[in-house]
Scaffold this motif. Structure first.
Motif, short mmCIF file in Angstrom:
data_model
loop_
_atom_site.label_atom_id
_atom_site.label_comp_id
_atom_site.label_asym_id
_atom_site.label_seq_id
_atom_site.Cartn_x
_atom_site.Cartn_y
_atom_site.Cartn_z
N ALA A 139 0.63 -1.20 -0.05
CA ALA A 139 0.02 -0.13 0.09
C ALA A 139 0.89 1.29 -0.02
N LEU A 140 1.80 1.33 0.82
CA LEU A 140 2.75 2.36 1.07
C LEU A 140 3.63 2.52 -0.48
N GLY A 141 3.99 1.40 -1.04
CA GLY A 141 4.74 1.39 -2.29
C GLY A 141 3.97 2.11 -3.45
N ASN A 145 4.59 7.57 -6.79
CA ASN A 145 4.26 8.88 -7.30
C ASN A 145 5.31 9.68 -6.57
N GLY A 146 6.29 9.17 -5.85
CA GLY A 146 7.47 9.98 -5.29
C GLY A 146 7.03 10.91 -4.08
N ILE A 189 6.94 -3.43 -1.06
CA ILE A 189 7.21 -2.13 -1.89
C ILE A 189 7.43 -2.41 -3.34
N ALA A 190 8.17 -3.40 -3.61
CA ALA A 190 8.07 -3.57 -5.12
C ALA A 190 7.08 -3.77 -5.97
N ALA A 191 6.26 -4.59 -5.38
CA ALA A 191 4.62 -4.81 -5.86
C ALA A 191 3.92 -3.51 -5.78
N GLU A 218 4.77 -0.57 -8.57
CA GLU A 218 4.19 -0.67 -10.06
C GLU A 218 2.79 -0.11 -10.26
N HIS A 219 2.11 0.26 -9.23
CA HIS A 219 0.94 0.62 -9.36
C HIS A 219 0.39 2.08 -8.42
#
Length: 328
Positions: free
Chosen positions: A260-262, A267-268, A305-307, A310-311
Motif C-alpha cells: 500500500a505504501l509502495g 508517485n514519489g 514495496i516492489a509490488a 508498480e501501481h
C-alpha cells in the motif's frame, strides 16, 4: 456434507505425516509451486520465494535432500489459488458472533453463505491445521483482482476468516507444527478436486473499481499540503495494522502495508527508506516471536514495496472552493 468423525480425522493426521519431501512432491504434482519453509514453521526459508517456488521435481528433491526437516510452502499467486483460512477461537469470542453460537471461522463462513442464499462452500480440497483451523482451497478466477485479507479488515469476510491469494503463502499438507510440545501435521481431510471460488465470494472479495482515470493524471507535488496529510494518514494506518497483527498474520500484514505504501512511492510521495524505517519500527515487538526475524521482515517489506510501486496511487487534485459572495 458431513463433518469427518474424530476417528477419521485422527487417521488422516497420521497418514499426513509421511515425509516432507513427499509432501512437497505431492503439492507440486497438483500444479502448486512450492518452496521450503523453516522447520516446524510458516516462515519462508529462502528469499524471493514467490519467484523461486517451483513444480520441478528435481529441484524439489535437491532442496529437501539438503534440508529434510523444512516445512513446505505453496505460493498461492503462481498456484492460481485462493485459500480460505478458517481459524478456531482461542480466547474471547466477539459478542456479535458469540450471540449467534459462532466458535470458529467456519461458523462465520457458513453464516455468510446463508445470508447470501448460497450453500456453505465445503466441497473442495480441505486441510486440517495443527491448532484446530481449516484451509479450504479454491481456484482463483483468471484475471481477478482478489487479494489476501485478514479477518474483517478492509475487504475481509469476517472474524477468523482470512484469505490467502496473490502475494501470500499457505503451509502445505504434510508440514509439521509443534503444539504444546507435540508435533502435529497439517493433514488432508477432504481430498477432493479444487472447486472454483463461488461467485458470491468473488463478489465479496473483489475491491471496487478505481475511479475513472483521466487522460492526463495530475501527479500532486510531494510538498503539497493535501499529499502530506494523505501520506501521514496512510503511514499511520499501515503501521497500526502491522503493530496489531497477530501471530500467523504478521507476514501478510507487513506485505500488505508495504504494498500500500509502495503505491505512494510510485508517485514519489515517500521514499523506500522511509517506508522500511516506519514499518520496521512498527513490527519491532514481533521480532523473535515464533521465529519471526529481521531478515524475514526486511524481505517482506522489500517485496511489498516492489509490488506496490508498480501501481502508483491515483489522487486527483480538487479545485479550490469558490469564495462565497457575502450577503449584505
Amino acid at each position: 456434507m458431513n463433518t469427518p468423525t474424530t476417528t477419521a480425522r485422527a487417521a488422516m493426521l497420521v497418514a499426513g505425516a509421511d515425509g516432507l519431501l513427499g509432501a512437497a512432491l505431492d503439492a507440486a504434482g497438483r500444479g502448486w509451486p512450492v518452496f521450503p519453509l523453516a522447520p516446524r514453521s510458516k516462515r519462508p526459508a529462502i528469499p524471493g520465494w514467490q519467484q523461486r517456488a517451483t513444480c520441478d521435481p528435481d529441484r524439489i528433491r535437491r532442496w529437501w535432500m539438503r534440508h529434510p526437516l523444512h516445512n513446505v510452502g505453496i505460493a498461492c499467486g503462481p498456484a492460481g489459488l485462493l485459500v480460505l483460512d478458517l481459524d478456531a477461537a482461542h480466547g474471547v469470542i466477539p459478542i456479535q458472533w458469540a450471540r449467534r453460537g459462532v466458535t470458529h471461522g467456519r461458523d462465520v463462513l457458513a453464516l455468510l453463505a446463508h445470508r447470501a442464499g448460497e450453500p456453505d462452500p465445503v466441497d473442495t480440497f480441505t486441510v486440517a491445521t495443527p491448532r484446530g483451523g481449516e484451509h479450504r482451497y479454491f481456484a482463483r478466477p483468471s484475471g481477478s483482482r482478489l487479494r489476501s485479507t485478514v479477518g474483517a479488515r478492509g475487504r475481509g469476510l469476517g472474524w477468523h476468516v482470512d484469505t490467502r491469494g496473490p502475494g501470500a503463502l499457505i503451509t502445505a499438507p504434510g508440514s509439521i507444527a509443534v503444539v504444546q510440545g507435540v508435533p502435529v501435521p497439517y493433514a488432508i481431510t477432504w481430498d477432493l478436486p479444487i472447486a472454483a471460488l463461488p461467485a458470491w465470494l468473488v463478489t465479496a472479495l473483489t475491491p471496487p473499481p478505481p475511479p475513472a482515470r483521466p487522460a492526463v493524471v495530475p501527479v500532486l507535488q510531494a510538498t503539497s499540503r493535501r499529499v502530506t496529510a494523505y501520506v501521514q494518514a496512510a503511514l499511520a494506518a499501515e503501521c497500526r495494522n502491522v503493530a496489531t497483527a497477530s501471530e500467523g498474520h504478521r507476514h501478510i500484514a507487513v506485505y500488505a502495508a508495504a504494498a500500500a505504501l509502495g503505491e505512494l512511492l510510485g508517485n514519489g510521495w515517500i521514499s523506500a527508506a522511509a517506508i522500511t524505517h516506519h514499518l520496521t519500527h512498527a513490527a519491532r515487538h514481533h521480532l523473535g516471536v515464533a521465529e519471526f526475524d529481521r531478515a524475514e521482515l526486511t524481505r517482506t517489506i522489500r517485496d511489498g514495496i516492489a509490488a506496490g510501486r508498480e501501481h502508483p496511487r491515483v489522487l486527483i487534485d480538487r479545485p479550490a472552493p469558490r469564495p462565497r459572495s457575502r450577503i449584505s
